[in-house]
Structures are given as structure tokens and as C-alpha cells.
Design a protein around this motif. Structure first.
Motif, PDB file in Angstrom:
ATOM      1  N   VAL A  30       0.848  -1.204   0.000  1.00 42.71           N
ATOM      2  CA  VAL A  30       0.000   0.000   0.000  1.00 42.71           C
ATOM      3  C   VAL A  30       0.878   1.247   0.000  1.00 42.71           C
ATOM      4  O   VAL A  30       0.619   2.201  -0.743  1.00 42.71           O
ATOM      5  CB  VAL A  30      -0.961   0.006   1.214  1.00 42.71           C
ATOM      6  CG1 VAL A  30      -1.617   1.355   1.416  1.00 42.71           C
ATOM      7  CG2 VAL A  30      -2.024  -1.065   1.061  1.00 42.71           C
ATOM      8  N   SER A  34       0.778   3.799  -3.136  1.00 39.62           N
ATOM      9  CA  SER A  34       0.163   5.108  -2.892  1.00 39.62           C
ATOM     10  C   SER A  34       1.188   6.244  -2.860  1.00 39.62           C
ATOM     11  O   SER A  34       0.817   7.414  -2.947  1.00 39.62           O
ATOM     12  CB  SER A  34      -0.620   5.091  -1.589  1.00 39.62           C
ATOM     13  OG  SER A  34       0.268   4.920  -0.505  1.00 39.62           O
ATOM     14  N   TRP A  36       2.859   7.011  -0.216  1.00 36.54           N
ATOM     15  CA  TRP A  36       2.900   7.582   1.137  1.00 36.54           C
ATOM     16  C   TRP A  36       4.286   7.362   1.719  1.00 36.54           C
ATOM     17  O   TRP A  36       4.915   6.331   1.508  1.00 36.54           O
ATOM     18  CB  TRP A  36       1.883   6.907   2.063  1.00 36.54           C
ATOM     19  CG  TRP A  36       0.444   6.985   1.643  1.00 36.54           C
ATOM     20  CD1 TRP A  36      -0.115   7.825   0.752  1.00 36.54           C
ATOM     21  CD2 TRP A  36      -0.610   6.151   2.134  1.00 36.54           C
ATOM     22  NE1 TRP A  36      -1.459   7.599   0.650  1.00 36.54           N
ATOM     23  CE2 TRP A  36      -1.797   6.562   1.493  1.00 36.54           C
ATOM     24  CE3 TRP A  36      -0.684   5.117   3.052  1.00 36.54           C
ATOM     25  CZ2 TRP A  36      -3.026   5.979   1.733  1.00 36.54           C
ATOM     26  CZ3 TRP A  36      -1.914   4.531   3.297  1.00 36.54           C
ATOM     27  CH2 TRP A  36      -3.069   4.964   2.646  1.00 36.54           C
ATOM     28  N   TYR A  39       2.675   5.266   6.846  1.00 38.61           N
ATOM     29  CA  TYR A  39       1.399   4.555   6.771  1.00 38.61           C
ATOM     30  C   TYR A  39       0.353   5.280   7.612  1.00 38.61           C
ATOM     31  O   TYR A  39       0.595   5.618   8.763  1.00 38.61           O
ATOM     32  CB  TYR A  39       1.556   3.113   7.282  1.00 38.61           C
ATOM     33  CG  TYR A  39       0.265   2.321   7.282  1.00 38.61           C
ATOM     34  CD1 TYR A  39      -0.334   1.939   6.090  1.00 38.61           C
ATOM     35  CD2 TYR A  39      -0.355   1.964   8.472  1.00 38.61           C
ATOM     36  CE1 TYR A  39      -1.512   1.219   6.080  1.00 38.61           C
ATOM     37  CE2 TYR A  39      -1.524   1.246   8.482  1.00 38.61           C
ATOM     38  CZ  TYR A  39      -2.099   0.872   7.275  1.00 38.61           C
ATOM     39  OH  TYR A  39      -3.273   0.158   7.277  1.00 38.61           O
ATOM     40  N   ARG A  43      -6.502   6.116   6.088  1.00 35.44           N
ATOM     41  CA  ARG A  43      -6.565   6.239   4.625  1.00 35.44           C
ATOM     42  C   ARG A  43      -6.531   4.875   3.933  1.00 35.44           C
ATOM     43  O   ARG A  43      -6.737   4.780   2.734  1.00 35.44           O
ATOM     44  CB  ARG A  43      -5.405   7.099   4.119  1.00 35.44           C
ATOM     45  CG  ARG A  43      -5.564   8.556   4.551  1.00 35.44           C
ATOM     46  CD  ARG A  43      -4.400   9.415   4.155  1.00 35.44           C
ATOM     47  NE  ARG A  43      -4.217   9.439   2.690  1.00 35.44           N
ATOM     48  CZ  ARG A  43      -3.138   9.953   2.097  1.00 35.44           C
ATOM     49  NH1 ARG A  43      -2.165  10.460   2.827  1.00 35.44           N
ATOM     50  NH2 ARG A  43      -3.029   9.952   0.793  1.00 35.44           N
ATOM     51  N   ASP A  44      -6.260   3.814   4.695  1.00 36.70           N
ATOM     52  CA  ASP A  44      -6.187   2.450   4.152  1.00 36.70           C
ATOM     53  C   ASP A  44      -7.545   1.789   4.331  1.00 36.70           C
ATOM     54  O   ASP A  44      -7.873   1.284   5.395  1.00 36.70           O
ATOM     55  CB  ASP A  44      -5.098   1.665   4.878  1.00 36.70           C
ATOM     56  CG  ASP A  44      -4.964   0.232   4.378  1.00 36.70           C
ATOM     57  OD1 ASP A  44      -5.636  -0.146   3.402  1.00 36.70           O
ATOM     58  OD2 ASP A  44      -4.160  -0.501   4.984  1.00 36.70           O
TER      59      ASP A  44
END
Length: 132
Positions: A30, A34, A36, A39, A43-44
Motif C-alpha cells: 500500500v 500510494s 505515502w 502509513y 486512509r487504508d
């Protein structure tokens, strides 16, 4: 959470670590996809949904456990017994139960609920009419 990592069963421990590793790999993917740098669980959407499911399962398990404990405490005060009643009193018991629309064991339960024990240990029951 750390309690899971102290499982006494090696298979459970291996499964717990495998699940954690799979989740960390998912989080890593992720972050990479994304862009990012940190983490952010909120938003996940997948991680948040799984977290909500875990919380719901935990609450459900705690509620079920509490209900079970409450039921066990109530059952500890109950007495179940198989009673053999001689033929004569047994016929009377069946007649009384039939008139009241009850089973003989229901009449006996009502009888037991009305037991009175005096200071000398004598057991008695005042007259009553069994009912539903």
C-alpha cells in the motif's frame, strides 16, 4: 495482541506470525503503490475494514463469553434430579398434573419452589394449586 505471540501451541504461533507477516507485506505494498512516506491507517480502506471486523468479532466474543458465564452462574444454583415416585403417589401426581395442564415434573418443580424449612430442619409445603 502480544498474548497471541505467546501461544503454547507451536502451530498457533506459526499461524499468528504468518498472518502478521502477510499484513506487513500488504501495508508495504500500500505504501509503495500510494506513494505515502508514512502509513496512515485511516486512509487504508482495506486495513480499516479489517480492523473494524476484528473489533466487531472481539466484542461479539466478549458478549458471548459474558452470557455463558452468567448462564453458568445461574445453573450452579439449580438442581436437577431424577425422582422415582411410588405407584400410588405417582398416579396422584399424574392426575394433578393433567388437571393443571402440566407435566408431572412441572408440578414437582412448583412443589420444590414452595419448600419451607423450619428452624428444626423440618421440610413442609403449604397447600397450593399447581398452575401454568
Amino acid at each position: 495482541m502480544e498474548q497471541d505471540l505467546l501461544a503454547s501451541d507451536p502451530q498457533e504461533l506459526a499461524e499468528a506470525w504468518a498472518a502478521r507477516r502477510a499484513e506487513w507485506l500488504r501495508v508495504q505494498a500500500v505504501l509503495k503503490a500510494s506513494g505515502w512516506s508514512v502509513y496512515e491507517p485511516e486512509r487504508d480502506s482495506v486495513g480499516s475494514a479489517w480492523a473494524a471486523e476484528r473489533v466487531a468479532r472481539r466484542e461479539q466474543a466478549l458478549a458471548a463469553h459474558a452470557a455463558h458465564v452468567k448462564q453458568r452462574r445461574a445453573a450452579a444454583d439449580e438442581v436437577q434430579a431424577e425422582v422415582w415416585v411410588p405407584a400410588g403417589p405417582g398416579r396422584l401426581l399424574r392426575q394433578v398434573a393433567a388437571r393443571a395442564g402440566l407435566r408431572p415434573q412441572e408440578v414437582l418443580a412448583q412443589l420444590a419452589a414452595r419448600l419451607v424449612v423450619d428452624d428444626n430442619g423440618a421440610v413442609s409445603v403449604e397447600a397450593f394449586v399447581p398452575s401454568r
